[in-house]
Design a protein around this motif. Structure first.
Motif, PDB file in Angstrom:
ATOM      1  N   GLU A  69       0.835  -1.208   0.000  1.00  0.00           N
ATOM      2  CA  GLU A  69       0.000   0.000   0.000  1.00  0.00           C
ATOM      3  C   GLU A  69       0.868   1.257   0.000  1.00  0.00           C
ATOM      4  OE1 GLU A  69      -3.041   2.344   2.979  1.00  0.00           O
ATOM      5  OE2 GLU A  69      -2.918   0.168   3.142  1.00  0.00           O
ATOM      6  N   LEU A  70       1.883   1.278   0.830  1.00  0.00           N
ATOM      7  CA  LEU A  70       2.789   2.421   0.870  1.00  0.00           C
ATOM      8  C   LEU A  70       3.481   2.603  -0.479  1.00  0.00           C
ATOM      9  CD1 LEU A  70       4.131   4.677   2.472  1.00  0.00           C
ATOM     10  CD2 LEU A  70       5.810   3.005   3.280  1.00  0.00           C
ATOM     11  N   ALA A  71       3.892   1.509  -1.091  1.00  0.00           N
ATOM     12  CA  ALA A  71       4.543   1.582  -2.402  1.00  0.00           C
ATOM     13  C   ALA A  71       3.591   2.142  -3.455  1.00  0.00           C
ATOM     14  CB  ALA A  71       5.040   0.199  -2.818  1.00  0.00           C
ATOM     15  N   GLU A  72       2.344   1.728  -3.425  1.00  0.00           N
ATOM     16  CA  GLU A  72       1.369   2.234  -4.399  1.00  0.00           C
ATOM     17  C   GLU A  72       1.124   3.730  -4.198  1.00  0.00           C
ATOM     18  OE1 GLU A  72      -0.023   0.910  -7.117  1.00  0.00           O
ATOM     19  OE2 GLU A  72       1.313  -0.781  -6.729  1.00  0.00           O
ATOM     20  N   ARG A  73       1.059   4.164  -2.936  1.00  0.00           N
ATOM     21  CA  ARG A  73       0.826   5.589  -2.653  1.00  0.00           C
ATOM     22  C   ARG A  73       2.008   6.448  -3.056  1.00  0.00           C
ATOM     23  NH1 ARG A  73      -1.512   5.132   3.268  1.00  0.00           N
ATOM     24  NH2 ARG A  73       0.701   5.381   3.599  1.00  0.00           N
ATOM     25  N   THR A  74       3.224   5.903  -2.997  1.00  0.00           N
ATOM     26  CA  THR A  74       4.422   6.683  -3.316  1.00  0.00           C
ATOM     27  C   THR A  74       4.907   6.471  -4.738  1.00  0.00           C
ATOM     28  OG1 THR A  74       5.901   4.968  -2.477  1.00  0.00           O
ATOM     29  CG2 THR A  74       5.193   6.679  -0.914  1.00  0.00           C
TER      30      THR A  74
ATOM     31  N   GLY B 109       7.246  -0.908  -4.821  1.00  0.00           N
ATOM     32  CA  GLY B 109       7.711  -2.045  -4.032  1.00  0.00           C
ATOM     33  C   GLY B 109       6.871  -3.285  -4.294  1.00  0.00           C
ATOM     34  N   ASP B 110       7.476  -4.421  -4.132  1.00  0.00           N
ATOM     35  CA  ASP B 110       6.802  -5.692  -4.387  1.00  0.00           C
ATOM     36  C   ASP B 110       6.353  -6.374  -3.106  1.00  0.00           C
ATOM     37  OD1 ASP B 110       7.174  -5.493  -7.146  1.00  0.00           O
ATOM     38  OD2 ASP B 110       9.158  -6.394  -7.015  1.00  0.00           O
ATOM     39  N   GLY B 111       6.268  -5.651  -2.024  1.00  0.00           N
ATOM     40  CA  GLY B 111       5.877  -6.258  -0.760  1.00  0.00           C
ATOM     41  C   GLY B 111       7.041  -6.990  -0.120  1.00  0.00           C
ATOM     42  N   LEU B 112       6.721  -7.801   0.862  1.00  0.00           N
ATOM     43  CA  LEU B 112       7.745  -8.570   1.565  1.00  0.00           C
ATOM     44  C   LEU B 112       8.168  -9.775   0.749  1.00  0.00           C
ATOM     45  CD1 LEU B 112       6.461  -8.714   5.252  1.00  0.00           C
ATOM     46  CD2 LEU B 112       8.118  -7.142   4.262  1.00  0.00           C
ATOM     47  N   ALA B 113       9.408 -10.175   0.918  1.00  0.00           N
ATOM     48  CA  ALA B 113       9.909 -11.360   0.227  1.00  0.00           C
ATOM     49  C   ALA B 113      11.001 -12.008   1.058  1.00  0.00           C
ATOM     50  CB  ALA B 113      10.460 -10.989  -1.144  1.00  0.00           C
ATOM     51  N   TYR B 114      11.081 -13.313   0.917  1.00  0.00           N
ATOM     52  CA  TYR B 114      12.234 -14.041   1.427  1.00  0.00           C
ATOM     53  C   TYR B 114      13.336 -13.846   0.395  1.00  0.00           C
ATOM     54  CZ  TYR B 114       8.766 -16.553   4.264  1.00  0.00           C
ATOM     55  OH  TYR B 114       7.753 -16.881   5.135  1.00  0.00           O
TER      56      TYR B 114
ATOM     57  N   PHE C 247      12.033  -9.324   3.748  1.00  0.00           N
ATOM     58  CA  PHE C 247      12.487  -7.971   3.504  1.00  0.00           C
ATOM     59  C   PHE C 247      11.564  -7.287   2.509  1.00  0.00           C
ATOM     60  CE2 PHE C 247      15.904 -10.930   4.288  1.00  0.00           C
ATOM     61  CZ  PHE C 247      16.581 -10.341   5.344  1.00  0.00           C
ATOM     62  N   GLY C 248      11.424  -5.971   2.639  1.00  0.00           N
ATOM     63  CA  GLY C 248      10.623  -5.191   1.705  1.00  0.00           C
ATOM     64  C   GLY C 248      11.273  -3.851   1.439  1.00  0.00           C
ATOM     65  N   LEU C 249      11.072  -3.336   0.227  1.00  0.00           N
ATOM     66  CA  LEU C 249      11.604  -2.037  -0.182  1.00  0.00           C
ATOM     67  C   LEU C 249      10.493  -1.204  -0.783  1.00  0.00           C
ATOM     68  CD1 LEU C 249      14.813  -3.117  -2.137  1.00  0.00           C
ATOM     69  CD2 LEU C 249      14.705  -2.228   0.187  1.00  0.00           C
ATOM     70  N   VAL C 250      10.512   0.092  -0.485  1.00  0.00           N
ATOM     71  CA  VAL C 250       9.586   1.033  -1.101  1.00  0.00           C
ATOM     72  C   VAL C 250      10.420   2.195  -1.634  1.00  0.00           C
ATOM     73  CG1 VAL C 250       7.634   2.586  -0.755  1.00  0.00           C
ATOM     74  CG2 VAL C 250       7.718   0.409   0.473  1.00  0.00           C
ATOM     75  N   PRO C 251      10.589   2.299  -2.971  1.00  0.00           N
ATOM     76  CA  PRO C 251      11.353   3.415  -3.525  1.00  0.00           C
ATOM     77  C   PRO C 251      10.526   4.701  -3.536  1.00  0.00           C
ATOM     78  CG  PRO C 251      10.584   1.979  -5.273  1.00  0.00           C
ATOM     79  CD  PRO C 251      10.148   1.357  -3.979  1.00  0.00           C
ATOM     80  N   VAL C 252      11.151   5.789  -3.131  1.00  0.00           N
ATOM     81  CA  VAL C 252      10.513   7.104  -3.165  1.00  0.00           C
ATOM     82  C   VAL C 252      11.567   8.091  -3.649  1.00  0.00           C
ATOM     83  CG1 VAL C 252       9.296   8.896  -1.868  1.00  0.00           C
ATOM     84  CG2 VAL C 252       9.072   6.494  -1.180  1.00  0.00           C
TER      85      VAL C 252
END
Length: 152
Positions: A41-46, A57-62, A74-79
């Motif tokens: 959700e944060l990734a979609e908003r940003t 971001g693709d959400g959490l992942a192993y 781990f998860g990443l959200v680029p802004v």
């Protein structure tokens, strides 16, 4: 992520890679799924701020390194030029270290990512660094640090 590391989506991984003998696997899976939804959700908003060609971001992942699972999600959200990084993991010394927690660590940080031939990136601010002694506490804290209110 380098060529020896593979991202495994949360739904395709194995909870036991992080928590070898969880007492409440459904509860832990539910909390990880809630955190995954928050990261997405944060990734979609940003996403509009991430710049041209950037993907949300693709959400959490192993993750696996050389075919061996890391003990974490781990998860990443680029802004723009920075990334929000969230992780729940047991710190291992190398890919061949197969120990697991406790303790587990929940980290949330804001970082600048640079090409590997430069410095690789650097920390701007650490938002959370929490040590958790139980499998249930780790995803609960992860969820809370990513913005959800979770029951105790």
């Amino acid at each position: 992520m380098d060529e020896t590391e593979t991202r495994v989506p949360l739904a395709d991984g194995d909870l036991r890679w992080v928590f070898p003998e969880p007492a409440a696997p459904r509860r832990i899976t539910g909390l990880l799924a809630e955190t995954d939804a928050l990261v997405r959700e944060l990734a979609e908003r940003t996403a509009p701020q991430a710049g041209p060609g950037a993907r949300p971001g693709d959400g959490l992942a192993y993750h696996t390194v050389l075919g061996r699972p890391l003990a974490g999600v781990f998860g990443l959200v680029p802004v723009g030029d920075v990334v929000l990084r969230a992780g729940l993991f047991f710190g291992r010394r190398c890919a061949w270290d197969l120990r697991s927690g406790p303790p587990w660590t929940v980290e949330v940080s804001v970082e600048v990512i640079h090409p590997a031939e430069q410095c690789g990136g650097h920390l701007i601010e650490e938002l959370a660094n929490i040590t958790c002694e139980t499998p249930e506490a780790a995803p609960r804290n992860s969820c809370a640090e990513c913005g959800a209110s979770t029951p105790s």
